[in-house]
Design an enzyme around this catalytic site. Structure first.
Site, PDB file in Angstrom:
ATOM      1  N   GLU A  70      10.545  -6.000  -0.427  1.00 43.04           N
ATOM      2  CA  GLU A  70       9.491  -5.651  -1.393  1.00 43.04           C
ATOM      3  C   GLU A  70      10.107  -5.036  -2.648  1.00 43.04           C
ATOM      4  O   GLU A  70       9.488  -5.044  -3.712  1.00 43.04           O
ATOM      5  CB  GLU A  70       8.513  -4.646  -0.779  1.00 43.04           C
ATOM      6  CG  GLU A  70       8.177  -4.954   0.642  1.00 43.04           C
ATOM      7  CD  GLU A  70       6.736  -5.387   0.858  1.00 43.04           C
ATOM      8  OE1 GLU A  70       6.134  -4.892   1.800  1.00 43.04           O
ATOM      9  OE2 GLU A  70       6.237  -6.216   0.106  1.00 43.04           O
ATOM     10  N   HIS A 124       5.525 -12.049  10.873  1.00 44.90           N
ATOM     11  CA  HIS A 124       6.787 -11.397  11.218  1.00 44.90           C
ATOM     12  C   HIS A 124       6.792 -10.771  12.614  1.00 44.90           C
ATOM     13  O   HIS A 124       7.784 -10.832  13.332  1.00 44.90           O
ATOM     14  CB  HIS A 124       7.096 -10.325  10.171  1.00 44.90           C
ATOM     15  CG  HIS A 124       8.423  -9.681  10.332  1.00 44.90           C
ATOM     16  ND1 HIS A 124       9.583 -10.409  10.502  1.00 44.90           N
ATOM     17  CD2 HIS A 124       8.791  -8.386  10.368  1.00 44.90           C
ATOM     18  CE1 HIS A 124      10.609  -9.574  10.631  1.00 44.90           C
ATOM     19  NE2 HIS A 124      10.153  -8.346  10.556  1.00 44.90           N
ATOM     20  N   HIS A 125       5.698 -10.137  12.986  1.00 46.69           N
ATOM     21  CA  HIS A 125       5.695  -9.421  14.270  1.00 46.69           C
ATOM     22  C   HIS A 125       4.279  -9.377  14.818  1.00 46.69           C
ATOM     23  O   HIS A 125       3.338  -9.125  14.073  1.00 46.69           O
ATOM     24  CB  HIS A 125       6.215  -7.989  14.061  1.00 46.69           C
ATOM     25  CG  HIS A 125       6.416  -7.222  15.327  1.00 46.69           C
ATOM     26  ND1 HIS A 125       7.632  -7.136  15.973  1.00 46.69           N
ATOM     27  CD2 HIS A 125       5.552  -6.514  16.090  1.00 46.69           C
ATOM     28  CE1 HIS A 125       7.516  -6.405  17.059  1.00 46.69           C
ATOM     29  NE2 HIS A 125       6.258  -6.014  17.155  1.00 46.69           N
ATOM     30  N   HIS A 142       4.697 -10.721   6.121  1.00 49.23           N
ATOM     31  CA  HIS A 142       5.482 -10.369   4.936  1.00 49.23           C
ATOM     32  C   HIS A 142       5.111 -11.377   3.863  1.00 49.23           C
ATOM     33  O   HIS A 142       5.100 -12.570   4.125  1.00 49.23           O
ATOM     34  CB  HIS A 142       6.976 -10.424   5.262  1.00 49.23           C
ATOM     35  CG  HIS A 142       7.811  -9.808   4.192  1.00 49.23           C
ATOM     36  ND1 HIS A 142       8.220  -8.503   4.240  1.00 49.23           N
ATOM     37  CD2 HIS A 142       8.267 -10.312   3.033  1.00 49.23           C
ATOM     38  CE1 HIS A 142       8.920  -8.232   3.139  1.00 49.23           C
ATOM     39  NE2 HIS A 142       8.959  -9.315   2.391  1.00 49.23           N
ATOM     40  N   ARG A 161      10.135  -7.069  -6.017  1.00 45.96           N
ATOM     41  CA  ARG A 161       8.949  -6.928  -6.866  1.00 45.96           C
ATOM     42  C   ARG A 161       8.857  -5.499  -7.401  1.00 45.96           C
ATOM     43  O   ARG A 161       8.537  -5.278  -8.563  1.00 45.96           O
ATOM     44  CB  ARG A 161       7.684  -7.290  -6.077  1.00 45.96           C
ATOM     45  CG  ARG A 161       7.438  -8.783  -6.016  1.00 45.96           C
ATOM     46  CD  ARG A 161       6.314  -9.120  -5.044  1.00 45.96           C
ATOM     47  NE  ARG A 161       6.762  -8.967  -3.667  1.00 45.96           N
ATOM     48  CZ  ARG A 161       6.036  -8.455  -2.694  1.00 45.96           C
ATOM     49  NH1 ARG A 161       4.818  -8.030  -2.921  1.00 45.96           N
ATOM     50  NH2 ARG A 161       6.531  -8.356  -1.470  1.00 45.96           N
ATOM     51  N   ARG A 186       3.703  -1.999  12.725  1.00 45.71           N
ATOM     52  CA  ARG A 186       4.948  -1.539  13.343  1.00 45.71           C
ATOM     53  C   ARG A 186       5.893  -1.000  12.276  1.00 45.71           C
ATOM     54  O   ARG A 186       6.135  -1.651  11.273  1.00 45.71           O
ATOM     55  CB  ARG A 186       5.622  -2.711  14.055  1.00 45.71           C
ATOM     56  CG  ARG A 186       6.935  -2.376  14.713  1.00 45.71           C
ATOM     57  CD  ARG A 186       7.636  -3.645  15.154  1.00 45.71           C
ATOM     58  NE  ARG A 186       7.882  -4.531  14.029  1.00 45.71           N
ATOM     59  CZ  ARG A 186       8.974  -4.499  13.268  1.00 45.71           C
ATOM     60  NH1 ARG A 186       9.928  -3.629  13.512  1.00 45.71           N
ATOM     61  NH2 ARG A 186       9.121  -5.344  12.266  1.00 45.71           N
ATOM     62  N   ARG A 219       0.296  -5.953   0.915  1.00 44.82           N
ATOM     63  CA  ARG A 219       0.845  -7.168   1.500  1.00 44.82           C
ATOM     64  C   ARG A 219      -0.216  -8.228   1.766  1.00 44.82           C
ATOM     65  O   ARG A 219      -0.002  -9.414   1.510  1.00 44.82           O
ATOM     66  CB  ARG A 219       1.513  -6.837   2.836  1.00 44.82           C
ATOM     67  CG  ARG A 219       2.845  -6.163   2.682  1.00 44.82           C
ATOM     68  CD  ARG A 219       3.415  -5.881   4.045  1.00 44.82           C
ATOM     69  NE  ARG A 219       4.813  -5.480   3.929  1.00 44.82           N
ATOM     70  CZ  ARG A 219       5.665  -5.457   4.922  1.00 44.82           C
ATOM     71  NH1 ARG A 219       5.280  -5.817   6.128  1.00 44.82           N
ATOM     72  NH2 ARG A 219       6.903  -5.082   4.743  1.00 44.82           N
TER      73      ARG A 219
END
Ligand code: ADP
Length: 450
Positions: free
Chosen positions: A256, A382-383, A243, A259, A422, A280
């Site tokens: 997001e 993040h993941h 992120h 922005r 994801r 991103r």
């Protein structure tokens, strides 16, 4: 401390707790969970979205037309078709049952909402204001307690032991008293991802070197290393979700939408440096290229009023507020003269409808309505989508596709369910669906090999 167990579950996040509960519900009487942190919940407790599920009774109640096929298509598309189709099929086909199961053990997933990447309303959440993660962890803790399943806290699994034929025979673990071994035929690996292991992240994805993380400190990829030692294969290990704008002190992700609704990014020097609405990865890389790898998300009262999420950030104390741009610069330490010039230039470009500097397509507002706001923002991991290779029974597979007898894995430690990206709401489905399957598979394995 047990000397032996029928099933040892490693990790008390959503996947591990689901596995243990399911195994016990299917008749297993000697299940133990090892958890290295002082509390259960892992990253699961941080989940705020919900659980994606198709063909549920709640969707029917609300007149939402969904199907397992549509959920499958959305998930494959979101994952750029890198996902393992068998695993995704298993995910969607068991998703409605996952909702019912959570509710049957005292949880609450009865409200259906819309979320990114989903063609229809599909994300299931609690009916009160509680977030999905804390609700799940509370429900699981209570159920484990009721079932009498021990959770050994501050107990870190260090090695999974196999005999010469490769069958699981035990788990080596460490607590404050030292190292010990629990004999077992079946292990469910549910240690979560490795977002908090910056070295491992940089090893598999060099472009993410130096990124902070939104994850709990225990997400260090121990499970990947233990599985590799047993010859497990990996799937999509380099696929890591980031992120671009996260507060470094609280790990809060600025949606997001901030922005999207008009905010810009400036560096400590008070200058813009990127089209804020670029993808991103581009925005993240641009921030990393700034001094200290940090940036400021700057917006005005018009943006604030357009987005309720911003109130949450303000209440958290992570947003600097000022009546003028000069004061904002003084409070944040951003170069004052440059910030004033940047804001003036931006307002002019906004009025002209063209970002001559970075080609930003949509400039919602001139950012000229005081008071003004700024939040420190860095890109964060993040993941981790990739991980240990499994089949739809959650058996851990070697690179050649053969199984490691007695070895099962579920949740973020595995790869294949999410592909290259994801979707929000799919991690929670993953841990409940595959956690339950792992508990069931491990229990069957123990019965068959008793
Ligand atoms: P998932 O969403 O896949 O369930 P979580 O991050 O929620 O993953 O949970 C994983 C849990 O596993 C965390 O609570 C973490 O502290 C725990 N864990 C990670 N490594 C170990 C280990 N070596 N031994 C015991 N527990 C571990």
């Amino acid at each position: 401390k047990p000397q032996s167990a029928d099933i040892v579950v490693i990790g008390a996040g959503g996947a591990g707790m689901s596995a243990a509960i399911e195994a016990a519900q299917n008749g297993a009487t000697n299940v133990v969970i090892l958890e290295k942190m002082p509390i259960t919940g892992g990253n699961t407790v941080r989940a705020t979205g919900g659980l994606n599920a198709s063909e549920t009774k709640y969707q029917k109640r609300d007149g939402i037309e969904d199907s397992n096929e549509l959920f499958y298509e959305d998930t494959m598309k979101g994952g750029k078709n890198l996902n393992d189709p068998e695993l995704v099929k298993t995910l969607v086909e068991n998703s409605a049952q996952a909702v019912d199961w959570v509710n049957s053990i005292g949880g609450d997933l009865s409200v259906v909402g819309q979320f990114g990447g989903a063609s229809v309303k599909r994300i299931h959440r609690p009916s009160d204001t509680s977030a999905v993660g804390p609700m799940l962890v509370k429900t699981f803790n209570a159920k484990l307690d009721k079932l009498g399943i021990p959770v050994l806290l501050e107990t870190r699994a260090t090695r999974i032991i196999a005999d010469k034929d490769g069958r699981i025979t035990g788990v080596e673990a460490e607590d404050e008293n030292g190292i010990f071994v629990i004999g077992t035929k079946a292990v469910v690996l549910a240690t979560g991802g490795f977002s908090a292991n910056s070295q491992m992240v940089a090893e598999y994805a060099p472009q993410l070197k130096g990124f902070i993380t939104t994850n709990h400190v225990g997400a260090t990829g121990d499970g990947i290393e233990m599985a590799l030692e047993l010859g497990a294969g990996l799937k999509d290990i380099e696929q890591i979700q980031t992120h671009p704008t996260v507060n470094p002190d609280t790990a809060t992700m600025y949606t997001e939408g901030v922005r999207g609704n008009g905010a810009i990014l400036v560096n400590d020097d008070g200058k813009r440096f990127v089209n804020e609405l670029d993808t991103r990865d581009v925005v993240s890389a641009a921030i990393m290229a700034q001094p200290k790898g940090e940036s400021w998300l700057v917006f005005d009262t018009a943006v604030r009023e357009s987005l309720s999420a911003i109130e949450k950030y303000i209440n958290e104390g992570i947003i600097v507020e000022a009546d003028s741009i000069k004061e904002l610069a003084q409070k944040t330490g951003i170069n004052e003269a440059n910030l004033v010039a940047t804001m003036e230039k931006y307002a002019q470009m906004q009025a002209a409808g063209q970002d001559s500097e970075f080609g930003r397509k949509s400039m919602e507002v001139p950012l000229s309505k005081p008071p003004y706001f700024a939040g420190l923002a860095k890109p964060a991991v993040h993941h981790t989508m990739g991980g240990v290779k499994i089949n739809k029974e959650t058996q851990v597979l070697k690179e050649d596709g053969s199984v490691i007898p007695g070895f099962f894995a579920a949740g973020e430690v595995t790869g294949g369910v999410h592909g290259a990206n994801r979707l929000g709401g799919n991690a929670v489905t993953d841990i409940v669906v595959f956690g339950r399957i792992a508990g069931d598979s491990a229990n069957k394995y123990v019965l068959d090999n008793g």
